[in-house]
Design a protein around this motif. Structure first.
Motif, PDB file in Angstrom:
ATOM      1  N   SER A 236       2.611  30.382  39.221  1.00 52.01           N
ATOM      2  CA  SER A 236       3.202  29.458  38.315  1.00 52.01           C
ATOM      3  C   SER A 236       4.716  30.234  37.993  1.00 52.01           C
ATOM      4  O   SER A 236       4.887  31.448  37.967  1.00 52.01           O
ATOM      5  CB  SER A 236       2.399  29.541  36.960  1.00 52.01           C
ATOM      6  OG  SER A 236       3.188  29.480  35.987  1.00 52.01           O
ATOM      7  N   THR A 238       7.699  30.736  35.514  1.00 51.89           N
ATOM      8  CA  THR A 238       7.838  30.346  34.009  1.00 51.89           C
ATOM      9  C   THR A 238       9.196  30.649  33.649  1.00 51.89           C
ATOM     10  O   THR A 238       9.954  30.993  34.575  1.00 51.89           O
ATOM     11  CB  THR A 238       6.818  30.979  33.162  1.00 51.89           C
ATOM     12  OG1 THR A 238       6.835  32.616  33.329  1.00 51.89           O
ATOM     13  CG2 THR A 238       5.248  30.665  33.270  1.00 51.89           C
ATOM     14  N   GLY A 242      10.971  28.336  35.764  1.00 53.89           N
ATOM     15  CA  GLY A 242      10.081  27.254  35.701  1.00 53.89           C
ATOM     16  C   GLY A 242      11.123  25.873  35.527  1.00 53.89           C
ATOM     17  O   GLY A 242      10.346  24.862  35.493  1.00 53.89           O
ATOM     18  N   ARG A 243      12.249  26.253  35.009  1.00 59.01           N
ATOM     19  CA  ARG A 243      13.109  24.916  34.824  1.00 59.01           C
ATOM     20  C   ARG A 243      13.608  24.731  36.021  1.00 59.01           C
ATOM     21  O   ARG A 243      14.218  23.333  36.016  1.00 59.01           O
ATOM     22  CB  ARG A 243      14.207  25.426  33.609  1.00 59.01           C
ATOM     23  CG  ARG A 243      13.434  25.451  32.259  1.00 59.01           C
ATOM     24  CD  ARG A 243      14.708  25.542  31.286  1.00 59.01           C
ATOM     25  NE  ARG A 243      14.136  25.767  29.959  1.00 59.01           N
ATOM     26  CZ  ARG A 243      13.896  26.881  29.321  1.00 59.01           C
ATOM     27  NH1 ARG A 243      14.251  27.884  30.020  1.00 59.01           N
ATOM     28  NH2 ARG A 243      13.509  26.908  28.195  1.00 59.01           N
ATOM     29  N   HIS A 250       3.101  23.914  38.697  1.00 59.56           N
ATOM     30  CA  HIS A 250       3.920  22.650  38.324  1.00 59.56           C
ATOM     31  C   HIS A 250       2.966  21.569  38.663  1.00 59.56           C
ATOM     32  O   HIS A 250       2.895  20.422  38.079  1.00 59.56           O
ATOM     33  CB  HIS A 250       5.283  22.687  38.677  1.00 59.56           C
ATOM     34  CG  HIS A 250       6.133  23.311  38.099  1.00 59.56           C
ATOM     35  ND1 HIS A 250       6.298  24.744  38.029  1.00 59.56           N
ATOM     36  CD2 HIS A 250       7.158  23.090  36.934  1.00 59.56           C
ATOM     37  CE1 HIS A 250       7.373  25.481  37.006  1.00 59.56           C
ATOM     38  NE2 HIS A 250       7.792  24.270  36.589  1.00 59.56           N
ATOM     39  N   ASN A 265       5.823  16.481  35.490  1.00 56.96           N
ATOM     40  CA  ASN A 265       6.364  17.117  36.748  1.00 56.96           C
ATOM     41  C   ASN A 265       6.331  16.187  38.162  1.00 56.96           C
ATOM     42  O   ASN A 265       5.637  16.756  39.250  1.00 56.96           O
ATOM     43  CB  ASN A 265       5.637  18.411  36.982  1.00 56.96           C
ATOM     44  CG  ASN A 265       5.519  19.412  35.889  1.00 56.96           C
ATOM     45  OD1 ASN A 265       6.566  19.211  35.065  1.00 56.96           O
ATOM     46  ND2 ASN A 265       4.873  20.239  35.958  1.00 56.96           N
ATOM     47  N   ALA A 271      12.422  21.592  39.736  1.00 57.82           N
ATOM     48  CA  ALA A 271      12.091  21.308  38.549  1.00 57.82           C
ATOM     49  C   ALA A 271      13.157  20.506  37.945  1.00 57.82           C
ATOM     50  O   ALA A 271      13.067  19.929  36.800  1.00 57.82           O
ATOM     51  CB  ALA A 271      11.312  22.063  37.777  1.00 57.82           C
ATOM     52  N   TRP A 275      13.505  18.523  34.332  1.00 65.73           N
ATOM     53  CA  TRP A 275      14.126  19.185  32.931  1.00 65.73           C
ATOM     54  C   TRP A 275      15.050  18.452  32.560  1.00 65.73           C
ATOM     55  O   TRP A 275      15.047  18.211  31.197  1.00 65.73           O
ATOM     56  CB  TRP A 275      14.752  20.659  33.628  1.00 65.73           C
ATOM     57  CG  TRP A 275      15.231  21.574  32.370  1.00 65.73           C
ATOM     58  CD1 TRP A 275      14.944  21.421  31.069  1.00 65.73           C
ATOM     59  CD2 TRP A 275      16.227  22.435  32.434  1.00 65.73           C
ATOM     60  NE1 TRP A 275      15.653  22.525  30.412  1.00 65.73           N
ATOM     61  CE2 TRP A 275      16.556  23.031  31.186  1.00 65.73           C
ATOM     62  CE3 TRP A 275      17.081  22.672  33.450  1.00 65.73           C
ATOM     63  CZ2 TRP A 275      17.449  23.813  30.978  1.00 65.73           C
ATOM     64  CZ3 TRP A 275      18.057  23.814  33.272  1.00 65.73           C
ATOM     65  CH2 TRP A 275      18.407  24.429  32.033  1.00 65.73           C
ATOM     66  N   LEU A 280       9.463  17.460  32.394  1.00 66.78           N
ATOM     67  CA  LEU A 280       9.010  18.874  32.727  1.00 66.78           C
ATOM     68  C   LEU A 280       7.962  19.322  31.964  1.00 66.78           C
ATOM     69  O   LEU A 280       7.919  19.353  30.535  1.00 66.78           O
ATOM     70  CB  LEU A 280      10.151  19.831  32.559  1.00 66.78           C
ATOM     71  CG  LEU A 280       9.786  21.207  33.180  1.00 66.78           C
ATOM     72  CD1 LEU A 280       9.533  21.292  34.651  1.00 66.78           C
ATOM     73  CD2 LEU A 280      11.237  21.976  32.864  1.00 66.78           C
ATOM     74  N   ILE A 282       6.269  23.043  31.943  1.00 66.01           N
ATOM     75  CA  ILE A 282       6.191  24.465  32.738  1.00 66.01           C
ATOM     76  C   ILE A 282       4.758  25.004  32.273  1.00 66.01           C
ATOM     77  O   ILE A 282       4.541  25.102  31.396  1.00 66.01           O
ATOM     78  CB  ILE A 282       7.449  25.377  31.916  1.00 66.01           C
ATOM     79  CG1 ILE A 282       8.714  24.880  32.124  1.00 66.01           C
ATOM     80  CG2 ILE A 282       7.105  26.704  32.708  1.00 66.01           C
ATOM     81  CD1 ILE A 282       9.821  25.763  31.455  1.00 66.01           C
TER      82      ILE A 282
END
Ligand SMILES: [Zn+2]
Ligand SMILES: [Zn+2]
Length: 341
Positions: A236, A238, A242-243, A250, A265, A271, A275, A280, A282
């Motif tokens: 993952s 973050t 993660g954005r 995701h 997602n 991503a 976003w 999105l 996260i």
């Protein structure tokens, strides 16, 4: 009966998919994903002071429960099916890509005049056009995927991908041909538009950087984590990472059976668009998805009938209902301004 042309065609399509390094499912990229998965698992076990045996890692990555599942067999079936269909659909899409590039170029030339030679070094022009085409690919992917979730008629075809109850890199190929055709043509429109713009700005014949004609940035992500998005391995990203980037977790959230995760997602490698457009989610650092799938397992789940033929019928029912709702019933409906009373 001479079977050799059929075998040659089959082998040609298979080798193009597996042996061309820029292919979406090249053996080289699959090995790369496997190496990353081994490394991540080994590192996690090392941190927990647990022994690292290749056999244990192998079993963790390829559990029998997944390999022998009906869902996985359906993915394998779709993999072979799409190797053939993909070629045909890709042909149509390429036509529209070239055509659109030209239309955009000609339109710009008609409105703004013939382009002047670019003052930028070729390396810079090619880099910019590579980024433009990658972003166009990502946006086209996002839009098609988003619409496939939001429009009930399209969802019936895309649902096939979401009925997978286990995820392996082959799940990437579990896509209905109707979804694939719409996807490739939307993609052609976006990338064709970006290419026309790029050709006008940097000169005709300016090419993106690629590996076997696939955008090099896309190839980078295919080798890095795209295959792992369809896996059981929770990796993952973050925070700000993660954005921007669509980590394997995701996409596993995207496949989650938890209604809180539905329609989240739909991006591909980035991503970023999720976003920007509010779709999105996260993922947490620790696994938050328990089950994959979309509905209670149907009788015909994971069969040719259920995942290839029946979606046409289900989509027709959805369409019929929609058209039925719109059919005029003047006697039963109040006048428009009465409804605002
Ligand atoms: Zn998926
Ligand atoms: Zn989806």
């Amino acid at each position: 009966m001479d079977l050799s042309p059929g075998i040659a065609y089959f082998w040609d399509r298979l080798s193009r998919a597996l042996l061309v390094p820029g292919s979406h499912v090249s053996l080289a990229s699959l090995f790369c994903a496997l190496a990353i998965a081994f490394l991540v698992l080994a590192l996690r076990r090392y941190r927990r002071n647990r022994p690292i045996h290749p056999r244990v890692l192998f079993r963790a990555l390829f559990p029998k429960r997944i390999l022998l599942s009906r869902s996985n067999f359906a993915d394998v079936g779709y993999f072979y099916f799409n190797i053939f269909v993909f070629g045909i659909a890709f042909g149509w899409a390429l036509l529209s890509y070239d055509m659109l590039s030209r239309v955009v170029f000609d339109a710009l030339a008609a409105v703004l005049g013939q382009p002047r030679p670019s003052a930028l070094p070729v390396l810079v022009s090619r880099t910019i056009i590579t980024v433009m085409l990658f972003l166009a690919y990502e946006l086209g992917y996002w839009l098609n995927h988003y619409l496939s979730h939001r429009i009930p008629f399209l969802w019936e075809f895309h649902k096939v991908h979401h009925t997978a109850t286990v995820l392996t890199p082959l799940t990437n190929f579990r896509v209905h041909p109707v979804y694939m055709c719409i996807f490739l043509n939307i993609l052609a429109i976006f990338t064709g538009f970006a290419n026309g713009l790029g050709q006008y700005a940097f000169g005709q014949g300016t090419e993106q950087f690629g590996l076997s004609e696939t955008n090099i940035i896309l190839v980078f992500f295919i080798y890095l984590y795209v295959h792992l998005q369809h896996s059981q391995l929770w990796i993952s990203f973050t925070g700000w990472l993660g954005r921007l980037f669509m980590s394997p977790a995701h996409h596993q959230v995207h496949h989650s059976r938890n209604p809180a995760h539905f329609n989240k997602n739909p991006g591909s490698c980035l991503a970023l668009w999720d976003w920007m457009f509010g779709t999105l989610h996260i993922p947490a650092a620790e696994r938050e998805v328990v089950d994959f799938g979309v509905e209670a397992e149907r009788e015909d789940a994971h069969t040719i009938w259920g995942e290839l033929i029946a979606p046409f019928g289900r989509a027709a029912v959805v369409l019929g209902r929609r058209l039925g709702m719109r059919s005029p019933q003047p006697a039963a409906l109040p006048a428009p301004d009465q409804t605002r009373a």
